[in-house]
Design an enzyme around this catalytic site. Sequence first.
Site, mmCIF file in Angstrom:
data_model
loop_
_atom_site.group_PDB
_atom_site.id
_atom_site.type_symbol
_atom_site.label_atom_id
_atom_site.label_comp_id
_atom_site.label_asym_id
_atom_site.label_seq_id
_atom_site.Cartn_x
_atom_site.Cartn_y
_atom_site.Cartn_z
ATOM 1 N N TYR A 148 0.866 -1.183 0.000
ATOM 2 C CA TYR A 148 0.000 0.000 0.000
ATOM 3 C C TYR A 148 0.899 1.228 0.000
ATOM 4 O O TYR A 148 1.844 1.314 0.780
ATOM 5 C CB TYR A 148 -0.891 -0.006 1.245
ATOM 6 N N ASP A 243 9.532 2.807 -0.567
ATOM 7 C CA ASP A 243 8.536 3.517 0.239
ATOM 8 C C ASP A 243 8.781 3.192 1.712
ATOM 9 O O ASP A 243 8.527 2.080 2.177
ATOM 10 C CB ASP A 243 7.132 3.076 -0.200
ATOM 11 N N LYS A 271 4.570 9.614 8.356
ATOM 12 C CA LYS A 271 4.311 9.120 9.722
ATOM 13 C C LYS A 271 5.261 9.702 10.778
ATOM 14 O O LYS A 271 5.061 10.819 11.222
ATOM 15 C CB LYS A 271 4.311 7.599 9.718
HETATM 16 C C1 PLP Z 1 3.976 2.236 3.112
HETATM 17 C C2 PLP Z 1 2.983 3.349 3.061
HETATM 18 N N1 PLP Z 1 3.044 4.260 2.065
HETATM 19 C C3 PLP Z 1 2.192 5.277 1.985
HETATM 20 C C4 PLP Z 1 1.198 5.448 2.912
HETATM 21 C C5 PLP Z 1 0.247 6.591 2.770
HETATM 22 O O1 PLP Z 1 0.463 7.546 3.744
HETATM 23 P P1 PLP Z 1 -0.730 8.557 4.149
HETATM 24 O O2 PLP Z 1 -1.766 7.749 4.842
HETATM 25 O O3 PLP Z 1 -0.037 9.544 5.035
HETATM 26 O O4 PLP Z 1 -1.212 9.180 2.887
HETATM 27 C C6 PLP Z 1 1.100 4.526 3.976
HETATM 28 C C7 PLP Z 1 0.078 4.611 5.048
HETATM 29 O O5 PLP Z 1 -0.914 5.108 5.034
HETATM 30 C C8 PLP Z 1 2.007 3.460 4.046
HETATM 31 O O6 PLP Z 1 1.950 2.544 5.020
HETATM 32 N N1 FVT Z 2 -1.108 0.679 7.480
HETATM 33 C C1 FVT Z 2 -2.148 1.400 6.951
HETATM 34 C C2 FVT Z 2 -2.099 2.810 7.282
HETATM 35 O O1 FVT Z 2 -1.211 3.252 7.930
HETATM 36 C C3 FVT Z 2 -3.190 3.619 6.796
HETATM 37 C C4 FVT Z 2 -3.679 4.641 7.695
HETATM 38 C C5 FVT Z 2 -4.933 5.211 7.111
HETATM 39 O O2 FVT Z 2 -5.194 5.004 5.914
HETATM 40 O O3 FVT Z 2 -5.685 5.868 7.851
#
Ligand code: PLP
Ligand code: FVT
Length: 439
Positions: A148, A243, A271
């Site tokens: 993701y 990523d 994060k």
């Molecule tokens: C590996 C990874 N990349 C990108 C994202 C996207 O970050 P955001 O939720 O801050 O858009 C997330 C989590 O949401 C993630 O776990």
């Molecule tokens: N591991 C999944 C995420 O960090 C996602 C957070 C979100 O979409 O609110």
Amino acid sequence: MAVVPDHTEQSAALFDRASAVTPGGVNSPVRAFRAVGGVPRFMTHGDGSHITDVDGNRYLDLVCSWGPMLLGHAHPEVTAAVQAAVARGTSYGTPTEPEVLLGEEIVARTPVDKVRLVSSGTEATMSALRLARGFTGRAKIVKFAGCYHGHVDALLAQAGSGVITLGIPGTPGVTEATTADTIVLPYNDQAAVSAAFAEYGDQIAAVITEASPGNMGVVPPRDNFNAFLAKTCTDNGALFISDEVMTGFRITKSGWYGVDGVRPDLMTFGKVMGGGFPAAAFGGRADVMAHLAPEGSVYQAGTLSGNPIATTAGLTTLRLATDEVYAKLDQTALTIQELVKTALDKEGVPHVIQAAGNLFSVFFVESEENAVIKNFGDAGAQVLPRFGAFFHAMLDGGVYLPPSAFEAWFVSSAIDDDGLAEIESALAPAAAAAAAVQN
Ligand SMILES: Cc1ncc(COP(=O)(O)O)c(C=O)c1O
Ligand SMILES: NCC(=O)CCC(=O)O
């Protein structure tokens, strides 16, 4: 001390009101309890390792805002720095010193030469892809099933996190044209990568992967997969994008890079680097980053990018995240894994725990025989009702886990021996609840 939850009326009432004005009652799907059932808890405050909901229930937190709260909640030094920054003014749309300091800290901790700040991980990966395409003049990108990278249209194909939790096969609204240049491959599969490059090598702009995936549960790279990807990209004139939004500044001072040392062309962060505020980044090779506007012609921008409050929170967090903090996070994560294993073994619940540094998750497999989760397909073959029963028993025991079998568990350095004891006492009934679910 966790207060064992016995009331949820206030959360239920707020959830009703939220559902009237917001789809599904939440502002991000993973917050809803869709996969596990029940009422999402509405939090009012956090202190150190705990969060408290509107009904006064207090939970030991193993979600940590999905990663950012490395030091726990309301850390006094982060709070003080943020309060001082807010008192000076919250946004100017001009450059400020904190963003320079945060940029320097990121460049010092990671292999990137230059970095651009944005406000979310989604923006970071979206911008990194655009830059890779602009730099190479190529269209196609390779991603892996179960990874993701935020809700970027082109990357929502076979995505992990909420997309897999909710069982959404493809997202309506993402056009075929948008994903036509996305090649989705099985994770940890070198032969599949070689085959894709054999067919499309001169059209592939980039391979993007989670540095160590945590959005289909924790599924670490095997057999030097990242080094293989980096070399394959270099050999074919494509860029390797790692990523590290989830892993960056959490697993080590840099991230997963601190574990495998594979140098990507571009990296994405989020994060932890925002310390609980919206801040994220992408960065990499100086010659690639030079293609970004205003130095180059690949456009990328943001009204609140490098916001002084967010960058102050992130910088203060990173400065407090010392070697000792990372050692403690690792030890805490190991202890929790041992406690989980002991409790599940005692009840005879088949499971596999996989870890990438201090990130880990528990897979409720049908049988432990040869059980290794290597990719999205393996991750999907869990006895999901067992996770639901386990999750709710943990919640009733005052421990807040991610409400999905496909997410990593996040520890904070604020978890002390009392917190570990709370987890241990919640685990016994939770393991029994999982054992009671018939396969
Ligand atoms: C590996 C990874 N990349 C990108 C994202 C996207 O970050 P955001 O939720 O801050 O858009 C997330 C989590 O949401 C993630 O776990
Ligand atoms: N591991 C999944 C995420 O960090 C996602 C957070 C979100 O979409 O609110």
